[in-house]
Design a protein around this motif. Structure first.
Motif, mmCIF file in Angstrom:
data_model
loop_
_atom_site.group_PDB
_atom_site.id
_atom_site.type_symbol
_atom_site.label_atom_id
_atom_site.label_comp_id
_atom_site.label_asym_id
_atom_site.label_seq_id
_atom_site.Cartn_x
_atom_site.Cartn_y
_atom_site.Cartn_z
ATOM 1 N N ARG A 193 4.132 19.489 -0.082
ATOM 2 C CA ARG A 193 5.057 18.352 -0.100
ATOM 3 C C ARG A 193 4.467 17.059 0.452
ATOM 4 O O ARG A 193 4.603 16.003 -0.192
ATOM 5 N N PRO A 194 3.794 17.052 1.612
ATOM 6 C CA PRO A 194 3.247 15.778 2.104
ATOM 7 C C PRO A 194 2.270 15.137 1.129
ATOM 8 O O PRO A 194 2.298 13.921 0.923
ATOM 9 N N GLN A 195 1.407 15.954 0.527
ATOM 10 C CA GLN A 195 0.445 15.416 -0.429
ATOM 11 C C GLN A 195 1.156 14.900 -1.672
ATOM 12 O O GLN A 195 0.830 13.828 -2.196
ATOM 13 N N ALA A 196 2.151 15.667 -2.137
ATOM 14 C CA ALA A 196 2.907 15.238 -3.318
ATOM 15 C C ALA A 196 3.628 13.922 -3.063
ATOM 16 O O ALA A 196 3.680 13.046 -3.940
ATOM 17 N N GLU A 197 4.160 13.756 -1.859
ATOM 18 C CA GLU A 197 4.867 12.517 -1.524
ATOM 19 C C GLU A 197 3.912 11.333 -1.463
ATOM 20 O O GLU A 197 4.264 10.220 -1.867
ATOM 21 N N ARG A 198 2.709 11.555 -0.940
ATOM 22 C CA ARG A 198 1.717 10.474 -0.923
ATOM 23 C C ARG A 198 1.358 10.044 -2.343
ATOM 24 O O ARG A 198 1.278 8.851 -2.652
ATOM 25 N N ILE A 199 1.119 11.026 -3.208
ATOM 26 C CA ILE A 199 0.756 10.729 -4.592
ATOM 27 C C ILE A 199 1.895 10.000 -5.294
ATOM 28 O O ILE A 199 1.687 9.006 -6.004
ATOM 29 N N GLU A 200 3.112 10.482 -5.073
ATOM 30 C CA GLU A 200 4.280 9.875 -5.712
ATOM 31 C C GLU A 200 4.501 8.443 -5.246
ATOM 32 O O GLU A 200 4.965 7.592 -6.008
ATOM 33 N N SER A 201 4.138 8.151 -3.997
ATOM 34 C CA SER A 201 4.395 6.818 -3.442
ATOM 35 C C SER A 201 3.622 5.718 -4.152
ATOM 36 O O SER A 201 4.007 4.550 -4.095
ATOM 37 N N VAL A 202 2.531 6.062 -4.832
ATOM 38 C CA VAL A 202 1.756 5.044 -5.554
ATOM 39 C C VAL A 202 1.742 5.299 -7.060
ATOM 40 O O VAL A 202 1.020 4.622 -7.797
ATOM 41 N N ALA A 203 2.546 6.256 -7.525
ATOM 42 C CA ALA A 203 2.532 6.616 -8.939
ATOM 43 C C ALA A 203 2.947 5.451 -9.831
ATOM 44 O O ALA A 203 2.458 5.310 -10.957
ATOM 45 N N LEU A 238 9.653 -17.322 -1.943
ATOM 46 C CA LEU A 238 8.470 -16.460 -1.892
ATOM 47 C C LEU A 238 8.737 -15.112 -2.560
ATOM 48 O O LEU A 238 9.812 -14.544 -2.422
ATOM 49 N N CYS A 239 7.758 -14.626 -3.283
ATOM 50 C CA CYS A 239 7.829 -13.256 -3.794
ATOM 51 C C CYS A 239 6.421 -12.672 -3.800
ATOM 52 O O CYS A 239 5.446 -13.394 -3.609
ATOM 53 N N TYR A 240 6.329 -11.396 -4.000
ATOM 54 C CA TYR A 240 5.024 -10.742 -4.022
ATOM 55 C C TYR A 240 5.067 -9.578 -5.003
ATOM 56 O O TYR A 240 6.141 -9.054 -5.324
ATOM 57 N N VAL A 241 3.898 -9.195 -5.485
ATOM 58 C CA VAL A 241 3.745 -8.015 -6.332
ATOM 59 C C VAL A 241 2.658 -7.146 -5.705
ATOM 60 O O VAL A 241 1.553 -7.625 -5.450
ATOM 61 N N LEU A 242 2.991 -5.898 -5.452
ATOM 62 C CA LEU A 242 2.014 -4.986 -4.859
ATOM 63 C C LEU A 242 0.859 -4.737 -5.833
ATOM 64 O O LEU A 242 1.060 -4.729 -7.048
ATOM 65 N N PRO A 243 -0.357 -4.531 -5.319
ATOM 66 C CA PRO A 243 -1.503 -4.287 -6.206
ATOM 67 C C PRO A 243 -1.378 -2.941 -6.921
ATOM 68 O O PRO A 243 -0.630 -2.058 -6.496
ATOM 69 N N ALA A 244 -2.142 -2.808 -7.977
ATOM 70 C CA ALA A 244 -2.143 -1.571 -8.763
ATOM 71 C C ALA A 244 -3.445 -0.805 -8.539
ATOM 72 O O ALA A 244 -4.392 -1.323 -7.956
ATOM 73 N N HIS A 245 -3.466 0.428 -9.014
ATOM 74 C CA HIS A 245 -4.714 1.199 -9.017
ATOM 75 C C HIS A 245 -4.915 1.783 -10.411
ATOM 76 O O HIS A 245 -3.996 1.802 -11.233
ATOM 77 N N ASP A 246 -6.115 2.252 -10.675
ATOM 78 C CA ASP A 246 -6.483 2.658 -12.034
ATOM 79 C C ASP A 246 -5.895 4.002 -12.458
ATOM 80 O O ASP A 246 -5.930 4.351 -13.635
ATOM 81 N N GLY A 247 -5.405 4.789 -11.489
ATOM 82 C CA GLY A 247 -4.818 6.079 -11.832
ATOM 83 C C GLY A 247 -5.827 7.129 -12.265
ATOM 84 O O GLY A 247 -5.475 8.087 -12.964
ATOM 85 N N LEU A 276 2.482 2.296 -9.098
ATOM 86 C CA LEU A 276 1.624 1.122 -8.886
ATOM 87 C C LEU A 276 0.467 1.145 -9.887
ATOM 88 O O LEU A 276 -0.697 1.306 -9.537
ATOM 89 N N ASN A 277 0.826 1.013 -11.150
ATOM 90 C CA ASN A 277 -0.175 0.988 -12.217
ATOM 91 C C ASN A 277 -0.250 -0.412 -12.816
ATOM 92 O O ASN A 277 0.581 -1.281 -12.542
ATOM 93 N N TRP A 278 -1.246 -0.649 -13.640
ATOM 94 C CA TRP A 278 -1.481 -2.002 -14.156
ATOM 95 C C TRP A 278 -0.390 -2.449 -15.126
ATOM 96 O O TRP A 278 -0.074 -3.644 -15.219
ATOM 97 N N GLN A 279 0.220 -1.517 -15.836
ATOM 98 C CA GLN A 279 1.307 -1.891 -16.740
ATOM 99 C C GLN A 279 2.489 -2.456 -15.957
ATOM 100 O O GLN A 279 3.053 -3.492 -16.315
ATOM 101 N N ASN A 280 2.848 -1.772 -14.871
ATOM 102 C CA ASN A 280 3.951 -2.269 -14.049
ATOM 103 C C ASN A 280 3.566 -3.546 -13.318
ATOM 104 O O ASN A 280 4.407 -4.426 -13.115
ATOM 105 N N PHE A 281 2.313 -3.642 -12.907
ATOM 106 C CA PHE A 281 1.818 -4.852 -12.246
ATOM 107 C C PHE A 281 2.009 -6.062 -13.167
ATOM 108 O O PHE A 281 2.538 -7.108 -12.747
ATOM 109 N N ALA A 282 1.598 -5.920 -14.411
ATOM 110 C CA ALA A 282 1.759 -7.020 -15.370
ATOM 111 C C ALA A 282 3.234 -7.268 -15.661
ATOM 112 O O ALA A 282 3.683 -8.423 -15.760
ATOM 113 N N GLY A 283 4.004 -6.198 -15.792
ATOM 114 C CA GLY A 283 5.429 -6.334 -16.100
ATOM 115 C C GLY A 283 6.192 -7.072 -15.021
ATOM 116 O O GLY A 283 7.093 -7.877 -15.315
ATOM 117 N N LYS A 284 5.858 -6.820 -13.765
ATOM 118 C CA LYS A 284 6.531 -7.506 -12.661
ATOM 119 C C LYS A 284 6.217 -9.001 -12.666
ATOM 120 O O LYS A 284 7.094 -9.831 -12.390
#
Length: 211
Positions: A155-165, A8-17, A167-175
């Motif tokens: 910092r908390p807001q920056a960390e939230r933003i960084e946590s999904v930075a 089993l493997c999985y790929v996390l979803p992406a967002h449009d950024g 998760l873009n469609w290029q990386n989604f396809a690459g994985k």
């Protein structure tokens, strides 16, 4: 369901950024004076040290024109009311995320109104600021103190933003490409391990316990 874990493997979803974060609104409600008692130049120095991506300002009070121009030049959004208007003021203060006051001149009346509105304060520990129970959320005296406070707030807001930075469609396809390249024998595990440590999903969700 009976499928072996190693199958089993999985790929996390992406967002449009394209979503932009809500900037933290910092409010000031004092006028300046010729003797610089409000230490208003701190605002320009502060804006040279923190990121405009995270903060914007609202100012009501006379004498801030040149400073407003300077911080706008630095890329900050500023809503400026050079004249005091009571109704506007009453509606404005509750919208603040933080109330900011630089002076050491025995206290700010805006501080009391911010407290009444339930707005957290970033103010100097002096005057009647000290007499209000639970009144000062972030005390400061120097510019270094103030920059540190703003970094902590962002910092908390920056960390939230960084946590999904990533998760873009290029990386989604690459994985997905990595997974299929491995399954079809076009890439060896050694080649795939070049990306080890960058993420935990994709091909690494299969081999995580092994590598």
């Amino acid at each position: 369901m009976g499928i072996p874990r190693e199958r089993l493997c999985y790929v996390l979803p992406a967002h449009d950024g394209v979503i932009k974060p809500k900037k933290i609104l910092v409010g000031l409600t004092s006028k300046t004076h010729d003797d610089c008692r409000k230490r208003e130049s701190f605002l320009v120095d502060l804006c040279k040290s923190v990121l405009s991506e995270y903060f914007r300002f609202a100012i009501m009070g006379g004498g801030w024109d040149s400073i407003v121009a300077d911080i706008r030049q630095l890329g900050f959004e500023v809503t400026y009311f050079p004249q005091f208007d009571y109704e506007t003021y009453m509606n404005l203060v509750p919208t603040f995320d933080y109330y900011l006051f630089f002076g050491f001149d025995e206290g700010s009346m805006g501080f009391l109104d911010a407290m009444a509105a339930g707005v957290p304060t970033i103010v100097t520990p002096q005057g009647y600021h000290l007499d209000v129970r639970n009144g000062i959320d972030h005390p400061f005296a120097t510019l270094d103190d103030l920059v540190h406070i703003f970094e902590q707030i962002a910092r908390p807001q920056a960390e939230r933003i960084e946590s999904v930075a990533e998760l873009n469609w290029q990386n989604f396809a690459g994985k997905h490409l990595e997974i299929w390249s491995y399954l079809l024998g076009r890439s060896s595990l050694r080649q795939l391990l070049e990306n080890r440590g960058r993420y935990k999903d994709g091909i690494f969700s299969v081999f995580l316990n092994e590598i």
